[in-house]
Structures are given as C-alpha cells and as structure tokens.
Motif scaffolding. Structure first.
Motif, PDB file in Angstrom:
ATOM      1  N   THR A  40       0.830  -1.207   0.000  1.00 32.40           N
ATOM      2  CA  THR A  40       0.000   0.000   0.000  1.00 32.40           C
ATOM      3  C   THR A  40       0.862   1.254   0.000  1.00 32.40           C
ATOM      4  O   THR A  40       0.634   2.184  -0.778  1.00 32.40           O
ATOM      5  CB  THR A  40      -0.909   0.010   1.243  1.00 32.40           C
ATOM      6  N   ALA A  41       1.870   1.271   0.876  1.00 35.16           N
ATOM      7  CA  ALA A  41       2.714   2.460   0.992  1.00 35.16           C
ATOM      8  C   ALA A  41       3.392   2.758  -0.340  1.00 35.16           C
ATOM      9  O   ALA A  41       3.425   3.906  -0.790  1.00 35.16           O
ATOM     10  CB  ALA A  41       3.749   2.256   2.095  1.00 35.16           C
ATOM     11  N   HIS A  77      -6.866   0.056   0.892  1.00 29.39           N
ATOM     12  CA  HIS A  77      -5.921   0.873   1.652  1.00 29.39           C
ATOM     13  C   HIS A  77      -5.278   1.950   0.794  1.00 29.39           C
ATOM     14  O   HIS A  77      -5.037   3.055   1.258  1.00 29.39           O
ATOM     15  CB  HIS A  77      -4.860  -0.026   2.292  1.00 29.39           C
ATOM     16  N   VAL A  78      -5.019   1.604  -0.476  1.00 24.38           N
ATOM     17  CA  VAL A  78      -4.451   2.626  -1.358  1.00 24.38           C
ATOM     18  C   VAL A  78      -5.433   3.796  -1.481  1.00 24.38           C
ATOM     19  O   VAL A  78      -5.050   4.964  -1.419  1.00 24.38           O
ATOM     20  CB  VAL A  78      -4.109   2.042  -2.750  1.00 24.38           C
ATOM     21  N   PRO A 112      -4.890  10.204  -0.244  1.00 25.97           N
ATOM     22  CA  PRO A 112      -4.971  11.614   0.151  1.00 25.97           C
ATOM     23  C   PRO A 112      -3.850  12.038   1.094  1.00 25.97           C
ATOM     24  O   PRO A 112      -3.323  13.149   0.973  1.00 25.97           O
ATOM     25  CB  PRO A 112      -6.323  11.702   0.872  1.00 25.97           C
ATOM     26  N   PHE A 113      -3.466  11.155   2.000  1.00 29.43           N
ATOM     27  CA  PHE A 113      -2.380  11.500   2.915  1.00 29.43           C
ATOM     28  C   PHE A 113      -1.070  11.641   2.139  1.00 29.43           C
ATOM     29  O   PHE A 113      -0.297  12.581   2.354  1.00 29.43           O
ATOM     30  CB  PHE A 113      -2.239  10.430   4.000  1.00 29.43           C
ATOM     31  N   ALA A 114      -0.849  10.677   1.239  1.00 34.17           N
ATOM     32  CA  ALA A 114       0.381  10.738   0.437  1.00 34.17           C
ATOM     33  C   ALA A 114       0.426  12.044  -0.352  1.00 34.17           C
ATOM     34  O   ALA A 114       1.446  12.737  -0.379  1.00 34.17           O
ATOM     35  CB  ALA A 114       0.435   9.548  -0.515  1.00 34.17           C
ATOM     36  N   ILE A 115      -0.709  12.413  -0.959  1.00 27.29           N
ATOM     37  CA  ILE A 115      -0.735  13.629  -1.776  1.00 27.29           C
ATOM     38  C   ILE A 115      -0.510  14.871  -0.914  1.00 27.29           C
ATOM     39  O   ILE A 115       0.231  15.779  -1.289  1.00 27.29           O
ATOM     40  CB  ILE A 115      -2.058  13.729  -2.550  1.00 27.29           C
ATOM     41  N   ALA A 116      -1.134  14.883   0.257  1.00 24.24           N
ATOM     42  CA  ALA A 116      -0.962  16.051   1.124  1.00 24.24           C
ATOM     43  C   ALA A 116       0.511  16.249   1.471  1.00 24.24           C
ATOM     44  O   ALA A 116       1.037  17.362   1.402  1.00 24.24           O
ATOM     45  CB  ALA A 116      -1.798  15.896   2.389  1.00 24.24           C
ATOM     46  N   THR A 123       1.818   6.348   5.185  1.00 26.68           N
ATOM     47  CA  THR A 123       0.825   5.463   4.573  1.00 26.68           C
ATOM     48  C   THR A 123       1.015   4.034   5.094  1.00 26.68           C
ATOM     49  O   THR A 123       0.044   3.319   5.309  1.00 26.68           O
ATOM     50  CB  THR A 123       0.934   5.484   3.031  1.00 26.68           C
ATOM     51  N   PHE A 124       2.251   3.647   5.344  1.00 23.77           N
ATOM     52  CA  PHE A 124       2.520   2.335   5.938  1.00 23.77           C
ATOM     53  C   PHE A 124       1.815   2.217   7.295  1.00 23.77           C
ATOM     54  O   PHE A 124       1.123   1.247   7.580  1.00 23.77           O
ATOM     55  CB  PHE A 124       4.035   2.159   6.095  1.00 23.77           C
TER      56      PHE A 124
END
Ligand SMILES: Nc1ncnc2c1ncn2[C@@H]1O[C@H](COP(=O)(O)OP(=O)(O)OP(=O)(O)O)[C@@H](O)[C@H]1O
Ligand SMILES: [Mg+2]
Lengths: 270, 363
Positions: A71-72, A136-137, A142-146, A193-194
């Motif tokens: 996912t991460a 999970h992706v 959204p967190f990854a993009i932020a 993300t992990f």
C-alpha cells in the motif's frame, strides 16, 4: 486572562482523554493479572513472552506487513504523480480532480469499505489481500498527496528549468534535481501510509476475507476469548512504540526536506 | 570589426491565452555584445528572454541563433545558458557540484572537469568555495555560482533575468562592474533583463526599451539618453524636463520652434524623432543640459531669465527647480558644486544658459 485559563483547562482534559488509554496499555501489559482492573498486581513480562509463541499472530503480522508495504509503495508512487501534476501543470478541471482524489479523507471508512466490497464482488474479484491493498491505497492516497504536495510546492520551479538549461532532459532533470529534493517527502509519505495501512481495521475486516490482518485478528481475539486480553495489550504496547517511532522518522524527513529546499513549513501531521 | 549577427528575432509574437505578451519583436543581437532589455514591470522582458532560451514557444515569428532556426529546439539543446532571477542554485549539491552540473555529459576526464570547475569559480571570485554547501551562501555568492555554472559551458549567449535585483545597493553596484568586466573577458554575448535604467546605461553596448510587448527604441546608451524617440522613453530613462513649444516651421533640414520664456531655437532633423509638424508640441531637455550662470561664467548658448523656486542640495550636485517667465511648470536644472561656485537660495534670480542642440522635440 480568564479566557486563557479556560482554554488551558480544556486542553489538559483533551490530552488526558486522548492519551490516558494509551498510557494504561503498557501499564496492564506488564501487570501480573489476567483481569484488567486496579489495583495492579505485580510486574511481569509473561505476556510479551506469550506473544512470541503465537504463530497465528505471526501470520497476521506478516500479512499486515505485506499489505502495508505494498500500500505504501503504491499510494506514494501515485501520490508523486498527482502532486507533480498538481504543482507543475495547469489544466482544465484541476481543482475538481484533485478534490475528488482527496475525498476519501473525509469519507467515512465504512462507506469506502462497503462500496469497494460491492464493486469487487460484482466484478468477480475475490476477497483477500489484493482487495485489502486496493482499499488501503484509496484511503492512503490523500495523505500521500498532502505530504508530497508540500514537498513539491516548496520547490522553486526554476530549479527544474535550470537543469534543462544545463543540458538535462526532462527525465534526467527529474532524477538529478527534483527527486533528491522531494526524497524526504517521499520517505515521509511511505512511512505515514505504511502506518495507516498497518493498523486499519474497518476496510481490512470487510475485504480480507479469511486472511486476517493484525487488527482483524486482534479484534477477534479480544471479543472471542477474554483470557487473551493482556497478551493483546502487550502487542498493543509494542505497536504504539513502533508507530511513534515511524511517525517521528516521517516528520523528521518532512522537516528536513522543507529546510533543504529553503521553503516555509506549511503544516504537516506532527 | 563589423558586427556579426548572432541572434535574430523576426516578427516574434507571443500569446498567453488571450493576453498578447509580445507584439511583433524584430531584433538583431550581435556577437560579443552586452545587450539589455529594459522596460517597466510586465512589459514582456522575461517572456522575450525565455523565448530565446527555449522555455517558451513563440506563437508566431522566428527565433534564429547563429543562423539556425530554433523552432522545435528545446532549451537543453540551445547554445544559450541562463542566470535565473532566483539563481536556481541546486540546494542539495555543493558549490562545485552546482558549477559542474552542466558538464555531466561532457566527454572530458574527471580531472579536466574538476579543473574547469576550479577555474570557473576563480573567474567569479569564489576560489576555494567548491566544497561549501550551496544553501549556505549569501545572495551575492549565489549569484556568482549561478554565473560560473552557466559560463563553464561556454555558451554562445548568456541570458540574465534581473540578476542583480535581489542584491543590496552596494553589492549591486559592485556586481554591475564585475559583470561588465567578465563579459569583456570571456567575450560571450550577454543579454540582460532589467527594469533599472541606470543599470542598463552603465552596462550595455546597446539597449532595447520595451513597453507593452513592443520595442519602443533600440539604441546605444548615449543615443538613448540624448535622443529618446518618444516622450515615454524619455521619461523612463533618467529625468527630462518638458517645455511647451510652438513649431513655426516643420519638416526640412531646419525645424523652427518658439519656446515661451526661453526664446527661439532651430533644431536639426535628428532632434525631431517624430518629424516636425507645425503647431504646438513639447521640447525635452535634460537637467544637466541647462546651466545657471554665475559671476564670471560665460554663456555657451542662449540665455533666459528665471527664478529659483526650490533648491535640493546633494553634496556633489545641487538640483534647482526654476521657473521661466510665462512657463507654468518648474524646470529642473542640475549643477555640479565645483569649488568657488555658490549655492543659490529660493527666490533668487538666475540667468540660465541653454543650447538648442540639447533639445529634443516631441509632437
Ligand atoms: N505563463 C504565463 N501565463 C499567462 N500570462 C503570463 C505568463 N507569463 C507572463 N505572463 C504575462 O505576460 C506579461 C509579461 O510578463 P513578463 O514576465 O515577460 O514581464 P516582465 O517584463 O519580465 O516583468 P517584470 O519586470 O515584472 O519581471 C505580464 O503581463 C504577465 O502577466
Ligand atoms: Mg521579469
């Protein structure tokens, strides 16, 4: 300063409510009693030893790790594309598209879980780890993009142009200039993300089918046999420490990235 | 030495959506020239520079460098290098790595490249700074690193987008001289974008003054200062007084004008960029082109009577605002404070000497 005192009291209560349960976790994990209640009995590390011998638990941990790592990687890779497109290009409908990607941030997980479940069953894709990774992706993106947006937008656009100007192609300019500068952001996105995937329960419980992940396994243990509760608390203690460590590392890299590009700190998660 | 054209822009137009940023630029820049693009904010200087560098496509028209059309040639394949306004120093690399960045695909040996980096750093006065982290440099030092990084590639053209605007006044003046010296030393064509007219005058061989996406005048600094082609250019370059006048005889080799309060003047065609049309017009004159006559000083031209209405003392210079009879607006005259010359006071009468050759007629 009456107003200030009111706010301070509020903050103190807020913090107690937030963290008291977490403090209780290690307290009872080292308590020599199967019953979770005061007064404390004696000190023991038995529950941690018991952890060591549970093979189903190890299976669950392994599955969770596989899901979380995959996912991460996927969420961060997609996040890099989105953040780069969002900061570099102007295109029609950019606002709505980015808003749409960020939507899972405010959508209840249960809705994401149910809709994914329905869709996956409809298209005939079975439940299991792949399904959980997909879910999970969606919630991690959204967190990854932020995080990555903050990394990419603190970059001076002319750095990339300078690399072209000095003879690099768009690809080598990205590799030699952009990537090293956003690397702290990428690492921080991977870690966050992990962590989110690792302890996610709702979506996992809907989508993993028979392949229990750690949170699903834990919940089942807790509800099915209360004998195991102290062991679960021991595990919880380990997980809390692990999460704090990961978040700390993530924040360190995020700040270092901003300091490196000379940008201004505009938020973050810690 | 006959000038050798290096850059040729023909009818270059640039649109950003509906916005017409460059409105037909025709321009030839010569080999080894220090060329400046001067104009107010938003007139399209950066856009023009970026079309030469290859960061912007032209909407129509041709950009030629060294006889080759640059259509479809991306920035990394053009014989130009750029010094960015923000300097764009790579913060994750050392000073030496920054300077050597463009040599990555150079077939020379590593030792040769290292030597080139050391030489480039020495050239910009940063010898020994190679191992420093690039983000631990001052503004002036970053500027030098950016210069070295571009010059090490020996481009045909170096493009500089307001390279000095982020520096303080002292540093800026020092860098102006250094840039000029460097340009003479390496002999590379420099194209400098600036909105500072003084900077352009000090540094350039030729200057193109731009307004709203068009070149208003292209000339060497002296011509630009002495013979601006329009009131707008004149106002943008230095200070100019404008006096109302009556053109009594236009066209031909001698244009006759009457200046209320000053007298009569005969102008040559080069003083009338827009030609002479009989009727009312205005005449421009620089503050230093008129002088107040003190005791014992001889007039070099005609003489007019005036009254001092304001005195501004600068130490080396005194700026007087004087009013001629029958002229409403005060006129600024600058006088050097040479030994023995007194400073007048407000209300004093003054005899002003002026010369018809220093006038420019705008219709
Ligand atoms: N990418 C762009 N998209 C739309 N409009 C642009 C773009 N770049 C520049 N412009 C417009 O084109 C005009 C000229 O811009 P340019 O940057 O060339 O001005 P400039 O002369 O360099 O001004 P300054 O001295 O402020 O740097 C400005 O009005 C600007 O708003
Ligand atoms: Mg500009």
């Amino acid at each position: 300063m009456r107003k200030g005192r009111g706010l301070r009291t509020y903050t103190i209560f807020y913090l107690i409510f937030l963290y008291a349960p977490i403090v209780l976790l290690p307290l009872f994990a080292f308590n020599d009693s199967k019953i979770i209640a005061f007064p404390l009995k004696g000190f023991t590390t038995d529950w941690f030893v018991a952890l060591w011998h549970k093979t189903e638990l190890h299976q669950a941990v392994l599955k969770s790790l596989i899901i979380a790592v995959t996912t991460a990687v996927f969420a961060t890779a997609l996040g890099v594309f989105a953040a780069r497109a969002g900061t570099k290009y102007r295109f029609r409908g950019k606002g709505p598209v980015l808003g749409f990607i960020m939507l899972p941030l405010v959508l209840p997980d249960i809705i994401v879980a149910v809709s994914l479940l329905v869709v996956l069953l409809r298209i005939g894709m079975g439940l299991g780890m792949t399904a959980a990774i997909l879910g999970h992706v969606v919630i991690c993106l959204p967190f990854a993009i932020a995080i990555l947006n903050s990394a990419f937008s603190s970059l001076d656009q002319s750095l990339e142009e300078a690399a072209y100007d000095l003879g690099e192609t768009p690809f080598s300019a990205f590799r030699l200039v952009i990537l090293p500068l956003v690397m702290p952001g990428i690492i921080s996105s991977l870690l966050i993300t992990f962590t989110i995937s690792l302890d996610e329960y709702i979506i996992a419980s809907f989508l993993v089918g028979t392949e229990e992940t750690l949170p699903v396994y834990l919940f089942n243990q807790m509800t099915k046999n209360s004998r195991e509760i102290p062991v679960v608390l021991a595990l919880g203690t380990v997980l809390v420490l692990f999460s704090i460590l990961l978040l700390g590392i993530a924040e360190y890299f995020r700040r270092r990235g901003i300091a490196r590009t000379g940008g201004k700190d505009t938020g973050g998660f810690l | 030495m006959t000038p050798n054209p290096l850059i040729d822009l023909r009818a270059v137009q640039k649109y950003y959506g509906d916005y017409h940023a460059l409105r037909g630029i025709d321009l030839t820049i010569h080999q080894g020239e220090f060329f400046s693009l001067l104009g107010p904010s938003g007139c399209g200087k950066t856009t023009l520079l970026r079309t030469i560098a290859g960061f912007e496509d032209v909407s129509s028209g041709v950009v030629m460098i060294d006889g080759k059309s640059m259509e479809g040639v991306p920035a990394n394949h053009r014989p130009t290098n750029m010094v960015f306004q923000s300097y764009a120093i790579f913060p994750h690399l050392t000073v030496a790595q920054n300077v050597g960045f463009g040599l990555r695909k150079d077939p020379r040996s590593k030792a040769d490249k290292d030597k080139a980096v050391v030489e480039a750093l020495a050239m910009v006065g940063l010898a020994g700074y190679g191992d420093r982290a690039a983000n631990a440099l001052s503004g002036g030092q970053r500027q030098r690193v950016a210069l070295a990084r571009a010059l090490i590639l020996e481009p045909k053209v170096l493009l500089l987008d307001e390279p000095l605007s982020a520096l303080d006044k002292k540093m800026r003046e020092q860098m102006q001289h250094e840039l000029r010296r460097l340009q003479r030393q390496v002999g590379i064509t420099f194209i400098l974008v600036t909105h500072d007219q003084e900077e352009a005058l000090i540094m350039s061989d030729r200057i193109a003054v731009m307004f709203e996406g068009e070149i208003a005048q292209l000339a060497d600094p002296q011509t630009l200062y002495r013979r601006p082609v329009s009131r707008r250019v004149a106002e943008f370059i230095g200070v100019m007084n404008f006096l109302p006048c009556e053109v009594t005889q236009g066209a031909g080799d001698a244009i006759e004008v009457n200046l209320p309060g000053l007298g009569h003047a005969t102008l040559q065609p080069d003083q009338c960029p827009s030609g002479g049309v009989p009727g009312t017009g205005s005449v421009g004159v620089r503050p230093e082109a008129m002088s107040i006559l003190f005791e014992g000083e001889a007039a070099s031209g005609q003489i007019a009577q005036a009254e001092v209405v304001e005195v501004i003392y600068y130490g080396d210079m005194t700026y007087y605002e004087v009013r001629f009879d029958a002229v409403e607006a005060p006129v600024t005259i600058s006088m050097k404070n040479i030994v023995g010359r007194p400073v007048l006071e407000r209300g004093d009468k003054a005899r002003v000497s002026w010369d018809a050759r220093s006038l420019v007629l705008f219709c």
